[in-house]
Design a protein around this motif. Sequence first.
Motif, short mmCIF file in Angstrom:
data_model
loop_
_atom_site.label_atom_id
_atom_site.label_comp_id
_atom_site.label_asym_id
_atom_site.label_seq_id
_atom_site.Cartn_x
_atom_site.Cartn_y
_atom_site.Cartn_z
N PRO A 1 -10.71 -31.97 -17.74
CA PRO A 1 -10.30 -33.38 -17.81
C PRO A 1 -9.16 -33.71 -16.84
O PRO A 1 -9.12 -34.80 -16.28
CB PRO A 1 -9.84 -33.54 -19.26
N ALA B 1 -10.71 -33.95 -13.43
CA ALA B 1 -11.65 -35.07 -13.33
C ALA B 1 -10.95 -36.38 -12.97
O ALA B 1 -11.44 -37.14 -12.14
CB ALA B 1 -12.41 -35.23 -14.64
N GLN C 1 -15.92 -38.79 -11.00
CA GLN C 1 -15.25 -38.16 -12.14
C GLN C 1 -16.22 -37.53 -13.13
O GLN C 1 -15.89 -36.54 -13.79
CB GLN C 1 -14.36 -39.18 -12.84
N THR C 2 -17.42 -38.07 -13.22
CA THR C 2 -18.39 -37.52 -14.18
C THR C 2 -18.88 -36.13 -13.79
O THR C 2 -19.50 -35.44 -14.61
CB THR C 2 -19.60 -38.46 -14.31
N GLU D 1 -17.27 -33.82 -16.16
CA GLU D 1 -17.34 -34.14 -17.57
C GLU D 1 -18.44 -33.32 -18.25
O GLU D 1 -19.55 -33.22 -17.74
CB GLU D 1 -17.61 -35.63 -17.77
N THR E 1 -5.43 -33.03 -23.03
CA THR E 1 -6.20 -33.33 -21.82
C THR E 1 -5.40 -33.24 -20.53
O THR E 1 -5.97 -33.38 -19.45
CB THR E 1 -6.84 -34.72 -21.92
#
Length: 357
Positions: free
Chosen positions: A171, A174, A182-183, A186, A253
């Motif tokens: 995280p 990301a 960013q995904t 994930e 995170t």
Amino acid sequence: MNKNHRIFYLDFIRVIAIFLVIFIHVSAIDTIKNIGTGQWQITKILNYLAHISVPVFFMISGSLLLNSKKTTSLSYTWKQRIPRVTIPFIMWSIISPIVVGIYAHSLSFKNVFSVVKTILYHPTSPTLWFMYPLIGIYILSPVIKTFVQNATTEMLVYVTAIWLVTCSLLPSLAVLLPKDMQTILELSPVASFFLVGGFTGYFILGYLLTKVKIENTNNWVLLAIFLIAGISGNYVSTAVPQIYDVNNGYYVTSIFIPIMSVAAFILLQKWGSRIKSPTTIKTFEFLSPLVFGVYLVHNLLILYVEPWFTNHVSIHGLAATFMRYIVVAILSIVIIWILNLIPGINYLLTGNSRKKK
């Protein structure tokens, strides 16, 4: 290390942690005022460094509960441990909207009930969010205890590494990527990596740190790690605000906070273990049983102390922050100490009970 000595250094860490929690909440308003000034920079860094407090509390719980033989007892867990945290939580969840209603001149049964009825999924006071993961971990503690007592150190390191990578490192990386990328980092929820997620990682980590030798760690190296991680994390949290996660408050995170917390926990453990002064030991042993109650009450005091200082004290900046901080800390301790002296009330509001000698 004998039992009493070990318990004292945990008392030492616990008391330090609650003072840091109070500072976070007292200084919160100053982190959004006079942005860009030198005093704002200092306040924000101090506020960020104080964020080790919440992870440290979970690590203390892990080191205590997961080393206790009683933790595997479902009867003891549900009859003794869980009530001691849930009953005060429920009581203060009712008291908080009443106090806020009095402060806002909007007190009514309807308003209080509309807040309290959401207690299962929403805290009635912002600072009470901590109780949800804590109670969840208490409920799971017999299961986790069963695992750790049969696990090797290598297995414990493996589990905490999974937690650190999936819940913190990925995280953190990301949010540094361009928005449309960013995904990439994930993880799908159906991957179930979050079985060892959230604050459970700190709980197991606290236990793990009681099983490894820390005596040979260098204090200056630990301090450097703590400061570098803290200053870096503070910068990233300002430059990349989306790192903030509403469910974990970036305690999990953000990769910087676990690093800070481990370094700080080991440092405080070593310092606490070396304390020999009877006066210092008695002071921390006096304060330690009050910590839970202080946590539950301090934010309500800030609600009144903060505007009073704004209206009546001409001092501003860091000096004002620390003045409010000292007042809130002292008032919290005095109030909980008094409540602790009242049989019945002490259990309902602090989870403590005075045993007859």
